[in-house]
Design a protein around this motif. Sequence first.
Motif, PDB file in Angstrom:
ATOM      1  N   ILE A   1       0.839  -1.206   0.000  1.00 32.74           N
ATOM      2  CA  ILE A   1       0.000   0.000   0.000  1.00 32.74           C
ATOM      3  C   ILE A   1       0.869   1.249   0.000  1.00 32.74           C
ATOM      4  CG2 ILE A   1      -1.661   1.344   1.367  1.00 32.74           C
ATOM      5  CD1 ILE A   1      -2.846  -1.335   2.318  1.00 32.74           C
ATOM      6  N   LEU A   2       1.931   1.225   0.816  1.00 36.14           N
ATOM      7  CA  LEU A   2       2.850   2.364   0.865  1.00 36.14           C
ATOM      8  C   LEU A   2       3.511   2.597  -0.489  1.00 36.14           C
ATOM      9  CD1 LEU A   2       4.454   4.514   2.442  1.00 36.14           C
ATOM     10  CD2 LEU A   2       6.098   2.702   3.024  1.00 36.14           C
ATOM     11  N   VAL A   3       4.005   1.527  -1.103  1.00 35.27           N
ATOM     12  CA  VAL A   3       4.696   1.655  -2.392  1.00 35.27           C
ATOM     13  C   VAL A   3       3.744   2.178  -3.467  1.00 35.27           C
ATOM     14  CG1 VAL A   3       5.835   0.372  -4.239  1.00 35.27           C
ATOM     15  CG2 VAL A   3       6.410  -0.112  -1.844  1.00 35.27           C
ATOM     16  N   CYS A   4       2.532   1.596  -3.518  1.00 33.49           N
ATOM     17  CA  CYS A   4       1.541   2.034  -4.517  1.00 33.49           C
ATOM     18  C   CYS A   4       1.167   3.499  -4.297  1.00 33.49           C
ATOM     19  CB  CYS A   4       0.291   1.159  -4.452  1.00 33.49           C
ATOM     20  SG  CYS A   4       0.554  -0.543  -5.009  1.00 33.49           S
ATOM     21  N   GLY A   5       0.992   3.886  -3.029  1.00 35.13           N
ATOM     22  CA  GLY A   5       0.654   5.269  -2.723  1.00 35.13           C
ATOM     23  C   GLY A   5       1.743   6.230  -3.143  1.00 35.13           C
ATOM     24  N   VAL A   6       2.982   5.903  -2.820  1.00 37.45           N
ATOM     25  CA  VAL A   6       4.100   6.780  -3.172  1.00 37.45           C
ATOM     26  C   VAL A   6       4.247   6.889  -4.689  1.00 37.45           C
ATOM     27  CG1 VAL A   6       6.610   7.026  -3.069  1.00 37.45           C
ATOM     28  CG2 VAL A   6       5.337   6.398  -1.011  1.00 37.45           C
ATOM     29  N   LEU A   7       4.139   5.741  -5.388  1.00 37.77           N
ATOM     30  CA  LEU A   7       4.240   5.769  -6.848  1.00 37.77           C
ATOM     31  C   LEU A   7       3.139   6.618  -7.469  1.00 37.77           C
ATOM     32  CD1 LEU A   7       5.184   2.055  -7.646  1.00 37.77           C
ATOM     33  CD2 LEU A   7       6.661   4.075  -7.794  1.00 37.77           C
ATOM     34  N   TYR A   8       1.916   6.497  -6.924  1.00 36.78           N
ATOM     35  CA  TYR A   8       0.792   7.294  -7.454  1.00 36.78           C
ATOM     36  C   TYR A   8       1.024   8.780  -7.219  1.00 36.78           C
ATOM     37  CZ  TYR A   8      -3.695   9.683  -7.379  1.00 36.78           C
ATOM     38  OH  TYR A   8      -4.715  10.592  -7.558  1.00 36.78           O
ATOM     39  N   PHE A   9       1.454   9.127  -5.996  1.00 40.68           N
ATOM     40  CA  PHE A   9       1.666  10.535  -5.683  1.00 40.68           C
ATOM     41  C   PHE A   9       2.762  11.140  -6.550  1.00 40.68           C
ATOM     42  CE2 PHE A   9       0.187   9.263  -1.210  1.00 40.68           C
ATOM     43  CZ  PHE A   9      -1.134   9.458  -1.564  1.00 40.68           C
ATOM     44  N   ILE A  10       3.832  10.380  -6.785  1.00 42.02           N
ATOM     45  CA  ILE A  10       4.949  10.898  -7.580  1.00 42.02           C
ATOM     46  C   ILE A  10       4.590  10.962  -9.058  1.00 42.02           C
ATOM     47  CG2 ILE A  10       7.303  10.423  -8.351  1.00 42.02           C
ATOM     48  CD1 ILE A  10       7.863   9.241  -5.578  1.00 42.02           C
ATOM     49  N   SER A  11       3.936   9.905  -9.557  1.00 41.62           N
ATOM     50  CA  SER A  11       3.679   9.818 -10.999  1.00 41.62           C
ATOM     51  C   SER A  11       2.631  10.830 -11.461  1.00 41.62           C
ATOM     52  CB  SER A  11       3.239   8.403 -11.376  1.00 41.62           C
ATOM     53  OG  SER A  11       2.011   8.082 -10.722  1.00 41.62           O
ATOM     54  N   ARG A  12       1.548  11.021 -10.686  1.00 43.93           N
ATOM     55  CA  ARG A  12       0.526  11.964 -11.137  1.00 43.93           C
ATOM     56  C   ARG A  12      -0.271  12.606 -10.016  1.00 43.93           C
ATOM     57  NH1 ARG A  12      -3.962  10.148 -14.834  1.00 43.93           N
ATOM     58  NH2 ARG A  12      -4.700  12.190 -14.158  1.00 43.93           N
ATOM     59  N   GLY A  13      -0.159  12.102  -8.803  1.00 40.08           N
ATOM     60  CA  GLY A  13      -0.989  12.600  -7.707  1.00 40.08           C
ATOM     61  C   GLY A  13      -0.813  14.084  -7.455  1.00 40.08           C
ATOM     62  N   PHE A  14       0.424  14.531  -7.328  1.00 43.99           N
ATOM     63  CA  PHE A  14       0.670  15.936  -7.015  1.00 43.99           C
ATOM     64  C   PHE A  14       0.327  16.839  -8.192  1.00 43.99           C
ATOM     65  CE2 PHE A  14       3.569  13.734  -4.005  1.00 43.99           C
ATOM     66  CZ  PHE A  14       2.983  14.185  -2.832  1.00 43.99           C
ATOM     67  N   SER A  15       0.490  16.319  -9.400  1.00 41.00           N
ATOM     68  CA  SER A  15       0.074  17.106 -10.570  1.00 41.00           C
ATOM     69  C   SER A  15      -1.448  17.232 -10.616  1.00 41.00           C
ATOM     70  CB  SER A  15       0.593  16.466 -11.857  1.00 41.00           C
ATOM     71  OG  SER A  15       0.049  15.171 -12.043  1.00 41.00           O
ATOM     72  N   ASP A  16      -2.149  16.164 -10.203  1.00 42.78           N
ATOM     73  CA  ASP A  16      -3.607  16.236 -10.108  1.00 42.78           C
ATOM     74  C   ASP A  16      -4.036  17.271  -9.078  1.00 42.78           C
ATOM     75  OD1 ASP A  16      -3.984  14.340 -12.036  1.00 42.78           O
ATOM     76  OD2 ASP A  16      -4.216  12.670 -10.629  1.00 42.78           O
ATOM     77  N   LEU A  17      -3.311  17.340  -7.967  1.00 40.93           N
ATOM     78  CA  LEU A  17      -3.627  18.328  -6.938  1.00 40.93           C
ATOM     79  C   LEU A  17      -3.400  19.741  -7.472  1.00 40.93           C
ATOM     80  CD1 LEU A  17      -4.430  18.967  -4.018  1.00 40.93           C
ATOM     81  CD2 LEU A  17      -2.013  18.794  -3.395  1.00 40.93           C
ATOM     82  N   ALA A  18      -2.299  19.944  -8.191  1.00 41.60           N
ATOM     83  CA  ALA A  18      -2.037  21.260  -8.788  1.00 41.60           C
ATOM     84  C   ALA A  18      -3.121  21.620  -9.796  1.00 41.60           C
ATOM     85  CB  ALA A  18      -0.660  21.261  -9.444  1.00 41.60           C
ATOM     86  N   GLY A  19      -3.564  20.615 -10.567  1.00 40.47           N
ATOM     87  CA  GLY A  19      -4.634  20.846 -11.540  1.00 40.47           C
ATOM     88  C   GLY A  19      -5.949  21.225 -10.904  1.00 40.47           C
ATOM     89  N   LEU A  20      -6.176  20.738  -9.683  1.00 35.64           N
ATOM     90  CA  LEU A  20      -7.401  21.099  -8.971  1.00 35.64           C
ATOM     91  C   LEU A  20      -7.444  22.597  -8.690  1.00 35.64           C
ATOM     92  CD1 LEU A  20      -9.998  20.203  -7.475  1.00 35.64           C
ATOM     93  CD2 LEU A  20      -8.581  19.807  -5.458  1.00 35.64           C
ATOM     94  N   PHE A  21      -6.292  23.207  -8.448  1.00 33.64           N
ATOM     95  CA  PHE A  21      -6.241  24.638  -8.160  1.00 33.64           C
ATOM     96  C   PHE A  21      -6.241  25.479  -9.436  1.00 33.64           C
ATOM     97  CE2 PHE A  21      -4.535  22.765  -4.271  1.00 33.64           C
ATOM     98  CZ  PHE A  21      -5.223  23.484  -3.299  1.00 33.64           C
ATOM     99  N   THR A  22      -5.537  25.005 -10.468  1.00 34.54           N
ATOM    100  CA  THR A  22      -5.425  25.814 -11.688  1.00 34.54           C
ATOM    101  C   THR A  22      -6.541  25.531 -12.684  1.00 34.54           C
ATOM    102  OG1 THR A  22      -4.035  24.146 -12.786  1.00 34.54           O
ATOM    103  CG2 THR A  22      -2.918  25.806 -11.424  1.00 34.54           C
ATOM    104  N   LEU A  23      -7.061  24.276 -12.696  1.00 36.40           N
ATOM    105  CA  LEU A  23      -8.045  23.820 -13.681  1.00 36.40           C
ATOM    106  C   LEU A  23      -7.531  23.982 -15.113  1.00 36.40           C
ATOM    107  CD1 LEU A  23     -11.451  25.046 -12.190  1.00 36.40           C
ATOM    108  CD2 LEU A  23     -10.339  22.827 -11.957  1.00 36.40           C
ATOM    109  N   GLY A  24      -6.222  23.887 -15.255  1.00 34.33           N
ATOM    110  CA  GLY A  24      -5.630  23.911 -16.587  1.00 34.33           C
ATOM    111  C   GLY A  24      -4.994  25.236 -16.930  1.00 34.33           C
ATOM    112  N   THR A  25      -3.911  25.152 -17.653  1.00 36.55           N
ATOM    113  CA  THR A  25      -3.187  26.361 -18.074  1.00 36.55           C
ATOM    114  C   THR A  25      -2.987  26.427 -19.587  1.00 36.55           C
ATOM    115  OG1 THR A  25      -1.085  25.196 -17.684  1.00 36.55           O
ATOM    116  CG2 THR A  25      -1.954  26.548 -15.873  1.00 36.55           C
TER     117      THR A  25
END
Length: 442
Positions: free
Chosen positions: A48-72
């Motif tokens: 679970i830890l490995v899957c979570g870290v991989l998700y956060f690194i691969s696209r999770g944090f970019s998804d979070l940034a997209g939530l604030f910007t809604l696209g640029t």
Amino acid sequence: MNILNKKIEKPFFLRKNAGKNVKASICLMGLGQLMYGQIGKGLLYLAILVCGVLYFISRGFSDLAGLFTLGTKEKDAWFGIEGDNSVVMLLMGILFIAAIILFIGCYLSNIRDIYETQTRVEKGGRPRTFTEDVKKLLDEKFYKTALFLPVIGVFVFSILPIIFMIAVAFTNYGGNIVPPELVDWVGFRNFIQIATLSKFAPTFGRILSWNLLWAASATFLNYFAGLGLALLLNKKCVRGTIIWRAFPILAYAVPGFITLLGFRFMFSYGGPINQMIMDMGHKAIGFLDIDAKWMARLIGLLVNAWITVPSIMLLATGILTNLDTEQLEAAKIDGAKPWKQFTKIVLPFVLFSTTPVLIGQFIGNFNNFGIFFFLRGGLYMDGYFLASDTDLLINWLYNLSISNNYYNIGAAISLVIFLITSMISLFVYVKSPSYKEEDVFR
């Protein structure tokens, strides 16, 4: 004083008696379990830890940034330029927050589990094996196992769409601003437009006032008509009650939209009612015509009663079988009139049992999309923006969102509907006998 002086146990993640295995699991999920020899569980937490870290690194944090910007970057299909889809980014950002909550839950579960294992070992026991943990989930904690999939289903099909709808209410998504156009956050502007803008405000005010009147009238009529039928058919002097009950039940058994389409035909210019009127030498009446405001509303009220009253009758009939007839006999001996018996004995007893149903009826009537959609749908009138004088808020929401792409305004209206119905429902329930006099009817 004893309660005040009683030592309050700290949460498991604040305790100071953590051993090395507990500290290991706090630092790395599953490591403490592996140190105790719980290989299966430890590997599961570690995965679970490995899957979570991989998700956060691969696209999770970019998804979070997209939530604030809604696209640029806006997409341009003509020149083949790929861009951002604001709606998808909004949804993925919400999913990221859900993933964070789930990950934190798993992390806390890992710490709680290792604390339980440490306590078990300190008392002379041994760590449970993976098989024993599975048996526990199927025995002592079977309720958690059984509720896991339903909870996931509720989140995916109920909570997630609600959160998405609430988020859309604070954007400018709608009209000409739809993907590939970039959507922006606009705060409370949609709600301000509903309340002040000349295009929306008059229509919102008129429909809201009619919606409240409709919901109260329909609920009152349906409830007391159904209760009246139940009381009438419970009378010993009434013969053939089984047959009389069958008629409303048959009306209830027919799908609602078929009934509504049938009544629409009956009240149309070419329907049987107007045919009889013309046979008597009179002009046809536009029962559901564009200028038949209150007549159309009254027809909707009566048709809704035809569909709903049987269910209330069946419910009230079952409740009345549990009524204490000795109280009624005592009231008769004391000289109480039938109306007094009804208001002082029968009605409080039935209300106590049916208040939640009554609240559900009110919410259902407030959001009754089908009744006027099938009877009179498709009419747009002067003085109303994309609506008619019989439309409810839910119908106007449909016209705005589905037919005219005003998704942001529709989402804002959905939030208003939720706030109105929830506040009224909570107020009615708190003031009802079901809440205030629970012990009286036990």
